[in-house]
Write a protein that holds these residues in place. Structure first.
Motif, PDB file in Angstrom:
ATOM      1  N   UNK A 115      20.007  -1.815 -27.526  1.00 14.99           N
ATOM      2  CA  UNK A 115      18.748  -1.543 -26.833  1.00 14.99           C
ATOM      3  C   UNK A 115      17.564  -1.702 -27.774  1.00 14.99           C
ATOM      4  N   UNK A 116      16.392  -1.814 -27.159  1.00 15.83           N
ATOM      5  CA  UNK A 116      15.150  -1.742 -27.907  1.00 15.83           C
ATOM      6  C   UNK A 116      14.775  -0.265 -27.888  1.00 15.83           C
ATOM      7  N   UNK A 117      14.986   0.384 -28.996  1.00 16.76           N
ATOM      8  CA  UNK A 117      14.860   1.835 -29.034  1.00 16.76           C
ATOM      9  C   UNK A 117      13.408   2.299 -29.010  1.00 16.76           C
ATOM     10  N   UNK A 118      12.549   1.557 -29.687  1.00 17.83           N
ATOM     11  CA  UNK A 118      11.180   2.017 -29.816  1.00 17.83           C
ATOM     12  C   UNK A 118      10.278   0.828 -30.099  1.00 17.83           C
ATOM     13  N   UNK A 119       9.091   0.862 -29.512  1.00 17.90           N
ATOM     14  CA  UNK A 119       8.074  -0.145 -29.790  1.00 17.90           C
ATOM     15  C   UNK A 119       6.838   0.607 -30.258  1.00 17.90           C
ATOM     16  N   UNK A 120       6.359   0.259 -31.423  1.00 19.28           N
ATOM     17  CA  UNK A 120       5.137   0.859 -31.952  1.00 19.28           C
ATOM     18  C   UNK A 120       4.099  -0.227 -32.133  1.00 19.28           C
TER      19      UNK A 120
ATOM     20  N   UNK B 165      -2.926  -4.094 -35.985  1.00 24.46           N
ATOM     21  CA  UNK B 165      -2.581  -5.419 -36.498  1.00 24.46           C
ATOM     22  C   UNK B 165      -1.135  -5.837 -36.293  1.00 24.46           C
ATOM     23  N   UNK B 166      -0.310  -4.941 -35.734  1.00 26.84           N
ATOM     24  CA  UNK B 166       1.110  -5.292 -35.657  1.00 26.84           C
ATOM     25  C   UNK B 166       1.812  -4.599 -34.499  1.00 26.84           C
ATOM     26  N   UNK B 167       2.972  -5.168 -34.182  1.00 28.83           N
ATOM     27  CA  UNK B 167       3.895  -4.560 -33.231  1.00 28.83           C
ATOM     28  C   UNK B 167       5.254  -4.495 -33.924  1.00 28.83           C
ATOM     29  N   UNK B 168       5.826  -3.287 -33.960  1.00 27.80           N
ATOM     30  CA  UNK B 168       7.134  -3.081 -34.570  1.00 27.80           C
ATOM     31  C   UNK B 168       8.113  -2.702 -33.471  1.00 27.80           C
ATOM     32  N   UNK B 169       9.219  -3.422 -33.404  1.00 24.17           N
ATOM     33  CA  UNK B 169      10.256  -3.150 -32.418  1.00 24.17           C
ATOM     34  C   UNK B 169      11.504  -2.693 -33.160  1.00 24.17           C
ATOM     35  N   UNK B 170      11.933  -1.476 -32.846  1.00 21.69           N
ATOM     36  CA  UNK B 170      13.145  -0.918 -33.453  1.00 21.69           C
ATOM     37  C   UNK B 170      14.332  -1.222 -32.546  1.00 21.69           C
TER      38      UNK B 170
ATOM     39  N   UNK C 143      -1.189 -10.367 -33.474  1.00 22.85           N
ATOM     40  CA  UNK C 143      -0.571  -9.243 -34.177  1.00 22.85           C
ATOM     41  C   UNK C 143       0.700  -9.714 -34.860  1.00 22.85           C
ATOM     42  N   UNK C 144       0.979  -9.120 -36.010  1.00 25.84           N
ATOM     43  CA  UNK C 144       2.230  -9.415 -36.708  1.00 25.84           C
ATOM     44  C   UNK C 144       3.380  -8.749 -35.963  1.00 25.84           C
ATOM     45  N   UNK C 145       4.515  -9.406 -35.966  1.00 24.14           N
ATOM     46  CA  UNK C 145       5.724  -8.870 -35.353  1.00 24.14           C
ATOM     47  C   UNK C 145       6.667  -8.396 -36.442  1.00 24.14           C
ATOM     48  N   UNK C 146       7.194  -7.187 -36.263  1.00 20.75           N
ATOM     49  CA  UNK C 146       8.219  -6.657 -37.149  1.00 20.75           C
ATOM     50  C   UNK C 146       9.399  -6.224 -36.293  1.00 20.75           C
ATOM     51  N   UNK C 147      10.571  -6.722 -36.625  1.00 23.14           N
ATOM     52  CA  UNK C 147      11.818  -6.314 -35.981  1.00 23.14           C
ATOM     53  C   UNK C 147      12.613  -5.546 -37.020  1.00 23.14           C
ATOM     54  N   UNK C 148      13.006  -4.328 -36.674  1.00 23.15           N
ATOM     55  CA  UNK C 148      13.746  -3.500 -37.622  1.00 23.15           C
ATOM     56  C   UNK C 148      14.938  -2.864 -36.924  1.00 23.15           C
TER      57      UNK C 148
END
Length: 135
Positions: free
Chosen positions: A83-88, A92-97, A124-129
């Motif tokens: 799942x996509x647990x969290x989106x912040x 300047x960015x979007x982080x998807x956990x 926005x920068x994308x971060x996938x973690x």
């Protein structure tokens, strides 16, 4: 041919007469499917200027990018991301956990291949973690 599935999908959607969709919606779905694999899928939007609305091309670009990222997140086709647990979102960015019990470094790397396009389109920068989970 797996490497051309985007072209085949786009063609099938546009020409299959799917019930419940008008011409504009079929064209949008076809374009999203066709463009999701790479940016080289060309659509002559001027041919459809009487069907498409002003913001449709932007919508097509965003949704095809999100579909590309989603497909890349399952690169091995093993369903490792549960799942996509969290989106912040910040200025300047979007982080998807991403939630997974497995090592998903390959999936994250594949998903991040579209981060440049994400930033160009959305500003926005994308971060996938991998999400921190309590065990």
């Amino acid at each position: 041919d797996y490497y051309s599935h985007h072209k085949h999908s786009g063609y099938l959607i546009l020409n299959s007469g799917l019930d419940g969709f008008n011409h504009r919606e079929l064209l949008i779905l076809s374009a999203i499917s066709g463009k999701h694999r790479n940016k080289s899928y060309k659509i002559n939007y001027s041919e459809y200027k009487n069907i498409l609305q002003k913001n449709d091309i932007y919508l097509i670009n965003i949704l095809s990018l999100l579909l590309r990222i989603a497909e890349n997140l399952d690169r091995r086709e093993e369903g490792k991301i549960t799942s996509l647990l969290k989106v912040e979102e910040s200025k300047n960015s979007i982080t998807i956990a991403l939630e997974s019990k497995d090592d998903i470094s390959l999936e994250i790397s594949a998903g991040m291949k579209s981060s440049g396009d994400f930033e160009k389109l959305l500003g926005k920068k994308l971060y996938l973690i991998k999400a921190e989970t309590s065990s």
